[in-house]
Design a protein around this motif. Structure first.
Motif, mmCIF file in Angstrom:
data_model
loop_
_atom_site.group_PDB
_atom_site.id
_atom_site.type_symbol
_atom_site.label_atom_id
_atom_site.label_comp_id
_atom_site.label_asym_id
_atom_site.label_seq_id
_atom_site.Cartn_x
_atom_site.Cartn_y
_atom_site.Cartn_z
ATOM 1 N N ASP A 146 5.375 20.186 -3.444
ATOM 2 C CA ASP A 146 5.446 18.738 -3.228
ATOM 3 C C ASP A 146 5.145 17.955 -4.499
ATOM 4 O O ASP A 146 5.718 16.879 -4.708
ATOM 5 N N ASP A 147 4.240 18.468 -5.350
ATOM 6 C CA ASP A 147 3.912 17.736 -6.577
ATOM 7 C C ASP A 147 5.127 17.625 -7.490
ATOM 8 O O ASP A 147 5.433 16.542 -8.016
ATOM 9 N N ALA A 148 5.837 18.742 -7.684
ATOM 10 C CA ALA A 148 7.037 18.727 -8.536
ATOM 11 C C ALA A 148 8.131 17.884 -7.909
ATOM 12 O O ALA A 148 8.838 17.145 -8.602
ATOM 13 N N LEU A 149 8.262 17.973 -6.592
ATOM 14 C CA LEU A 149 9.281 17.186 -5.903
ATOM 15 C C LEU A 149 8.985 15.697 -6.027
ATOM 16 O O LEU A 149 9.881 14.894 -6.325
ATOM 17 N N ASN A 150 7.731 15.321 -5.824
ATOM 18 C CA ASN A 150 7.364 13.905 -5.936
ATOM 19 C C ASN A 150 7.581 13.391 -7.351
ATOM 20 O O ASN A 150 8.001 12.241 -7.548
ATOM 21 N N ALA A 151 7.310 14.236 -8.352
ATOM 22 C CA ALA A 151 7.543 13.827 -9.736
ATOM 23 C C ALA A 151 9.027 13.568 -9.978
ATOM 24 O O ALA A 151 9.406 12.601 -10.659
ATOM 25 N N ALA A 152 9.888 14.430 -9.422
ATOM 26 C CA ALA A 152 11.335 14.238 -9.579
ATOM 27 C C ALA A 152 11.794 12.968 -8.875
ATOM 28 O O ALA A 152 12.621 12.216 -9.400
ATOM 29 N N LEU A 153 11.257 12.707 -7.684
ATOM 30 C CA LEU A 153 11.616 11.503 -6.951
ATOM 31 C C LEU A 153 11.157 10.248 -7.684
ATOM 32 O O LEU A 153 11.865 9.239 -7.728
ATOM 33 N N ARG A 154 9.961 10.332 -8.281
ATOM 34 C CA ARG A 154 9.480 9.183 -9.064
ATOM 35 C C ARG A 154 10.385 8.933 -10.258
ATOM 36 O O ARG A 154 10.631 7.780 -10.629
ATOM 37 N N GLN A 155 10.895 10.008 -10.859
ATOM 38 C CA GLN A 155 11.799 9.854 -11.995
ATOM 39 C C GLN A 155 13.109 9.207 -11.556
ATOM 40 O O GLN A 155 13.641 8.332 -12.244
ATOM 41 N N ILE A 156 13.628 9.611 -10.397
ATOM 42 C CA ILE A 156 14.846 8.994 -9.879
ATOM 43 C C ILE A 156 14.609 7.512 -9.625
ATOM 44 O O ILE A 156 15.424 6.654 -9.984
ATOM 45 N N ALA A 157 13.472 7.205 -8.985
ATOM 46 C CA ALA A 157 13.146 5.802 -8.707
ATOM 47 C C ALA A 157 13.007 5.009 -10.002
ATOM 48 O O ALA A 157 13.514 3.891 -10.124
ATOM 49 N N ASP A 158 12.340 5.611 -10.987
ATOM 50 C CA ASP A 158 12.144 4.935 -12.266
ATOM 51 C C ASP A 158 13.474 4.662 -12.945
ATOM 52 O O ASP A 158 13.674 3.596 -13.551
ATOM 53 N N ASN A 159 14.407 5.591 -12.839
ATOM 54 C CA ASN A 159 15.735 5.391 -13.429
ATOM 55 C C ASN A 159 16.486 4.252 -12.767
ATOM 56 O O ASN A 159 17.443 3.718 -13.328
ATOM 57 N N ASN A 160 16.058 3.897 -11.557
ATOM 58 C CA ASN A 160 16.667 2.773 -10.842
ATOM 59 C C ASN A 160 15.756 1.550 -10.859
ATOM 60 O O ASN A 160 15.922 0.637 -10.041
ATOM 61 N N ASN A 161 14.792 1.549 -11.815
ATOM 62 C CA ASN A 161 13.899 0.404 -12.020
ATOM 63 C C ASN A 161 13.091 0.051 -10.773
ATOM 64 O O ASN A 161 12.909 -1.124 -10.426
ATOM 65 N N MET A 162 12.609 1.084 -10.085
ATOM 66 C CA MET A 162 11.766 0.901 -8.919
ATOM 67 C C MET A 162 10.624 1.900 -8.953
ATOM 68 O O MET A 162 10.727 2.941 -9.621
#
Length: 429
Positions: free
Chosen positions: A95-111
């Motif tokens: 879950d930690d690695a998955l959440n980090a990837a999701l945060r990166q996706i969100a960050d790439n969309n300025n959220m």
């Protein structure tokens, strides 16, 4: 791995479509058995919808329904096989690695992640299913890396042979040409009247260019080439990548010059050299730097490490020799014996937090004490220079090209072997 780069926006859209319950049906059927797992009709229909959307985004023609169904089913089978193999060899994504990837996706969309989740749910998408889609993609990526990519080795001899072959085939392979193209098409067996009409169109186009017309605009208005609407752009091409019709002409053109008409079986061609560049010179700004490192551990806290380095910094500022103190106190054993010297450092070699601090310093200047993932540092910049790394750059680029080709070949073989060894049973739709 930076999944912010790997998971592009078009994949994000596709994943969302899969996650949505677009094709909810009261009854579901098994359409394939893959080893000891099944693929359901709803999965196939979801993926077909996703693929159709991707094709529309590319503005390409959608294959006939039966062809699309077969291709999508095969993709689902291969995904299932790879996930099964990952389970067998113990590839997991926590879950930690998955959440980090999701945060990166969100960050790439300025959220932030909360905003990203809210947007998905407002649009009717199930965030938990989206998470699992991303997890599966990460698992497959890690599996391929461990099973294929990490096992690919490129020898120096392979690089030498590649560069030698490239040089023979391409002449001066370092030069790249940016080209624009206009085509006045003719039938393969053109009649004299058709040839005459094409020549008249060619003369009209040459007249517009001679009067100062923009080549790109003329191409968009008159060219029959595939890239007409893009201003006839052919992009950057190396000598060996030039169409054979242009190969002897383009190197003789000056930047901005348009060729004389060239005739082929498809018609008359005009080619313009928009720009050219050479990789013979690849200047890199290097820094000659020294540092002192104090690491933290069970006995040395961050506060103690920082305080020790601040004391050393003050002693250096009062006239003591940086190199002598580095030899005596630095815990980077490799550089300590050299008086803390790191040698000439190219961009990207050091971790970002170290690189950033080093880049801020003037020649002869010493940094404040700062922390990186390796401990606490004190840097002094001794000198800077621009070094021509063309040969190293060329070899590294060749090595990466060879490696990617070998990865593609090995991956194809690996997937095919996995498919051949699997038990797959199709059920009639």
């Amino acid at each position: 791995m930076n999944f912010g780069v790997i998971i592009l926006m078009k994949f994000l859209i596709a994943a969302l479509l899969v996650a949505s319950n677009v094709w909810a049906a009261p009854l579901d059927r098994i359409i394939a058995v893959v080893n000891d797992e099944v693929i359901l009709e709803s999965e196939l229909m979801d993926m077909q919808q996703t693929v159709r959307q991707q094709i529309r985004q590319r503005q390409a023609a959608i294959p006939p329904s039966d062809v699309l169904r077969d291709q999508v089913l095969e993709r689902l089978i291969m995904q299932r096989l790879q996930l099964q193999r990952a389970e067998q060899v113990g590839v997991r994504v926590g879950d930690d690695a998955l959440n980090a990837a999701l945060r990166q996706i969100a960050d790439n969309n300025n959220m932030n992640l909360r905003q990203f989740r809210d947007v998905l749910e407002e649009d009717g998408y199930d965030f938990s299913q989206f998470r699992e889609t991303i997890r599966e993609e990460m698992i497959i990526s890690r599996l391929r890396k461990g099973q294929v990519e990490d096992r690919v080795v490129v020898s120096d001899r392979e690089v030498d042979n590649f560069l030698s072959t490239q040089s023979v085939q391409s002449g001066n392979s370092d030069i790249e040409y940016q080209l624009q193209h206009i085509l006045i098409s003719m039938p393969e067996a053109a009649s004299p009247e058709e040839v005459q009409a094409a020549q008249e169109q060619l003369e009209k186009i040459q007249g517009l260019l001679a009067e100062g017309g923009d080549f790109g605009q003329v191409a968009a208005g008159y060219s029959d080439g595939q890239n007409a609407l893009e201003g006839g752009e052919l992009g950057w091409r190396k000598q060996g990548e030039l169409p054979s019709l242009f190969a002897d002409v383009v190197p003789k053109l000056s930047v901005g010059e348009v060729s004389e008409p060239l005739r082929s079986g498809s018609g008359f061609h005009l080619v313009r050299l928009k720009d050219k560049k050479s990789a013979e010179t690849h200047l890199v700004k290097q820094t000659l730097a020294s540092h002192i490192l104090i690491k933290t551990n069970e006995l040395v806290t961050d506060e103690e490490a920082e305080a020790r380095l601040n004391q050393l910094r003050e002693r250096i500022a009062n006239g003591e020799d940086f190199a002598e103190l580095a030899r005596a106190h630095s815990e980077d054993t490799g550089s300590a014996i050299e008086g803390g010297s790191l040698g000439w450092v190219s961009p990207g070699v050091m971790v970002p937090e170290f690189q950033e601090k080093m880049d801020e310093l003037a020649i002869g200047e010493m940094s404040d004490v700062f922390q990186s993932r390796f401990g606490w540092h004190l840097i002094k910049v001794e000198d800077r220079r621009e070094e021509n790394m063309a040969e190293e750059f060329k070899r590294n680029k060749a090595r990466e090209q060879i490696r990617q080709r070998k990865i593609d070949e090995e991956l194809e073989s690996w997937l095919r072997a996995m498919r051949d060894e699997a038990y797959v049973e199709y059920r009639d739709l």
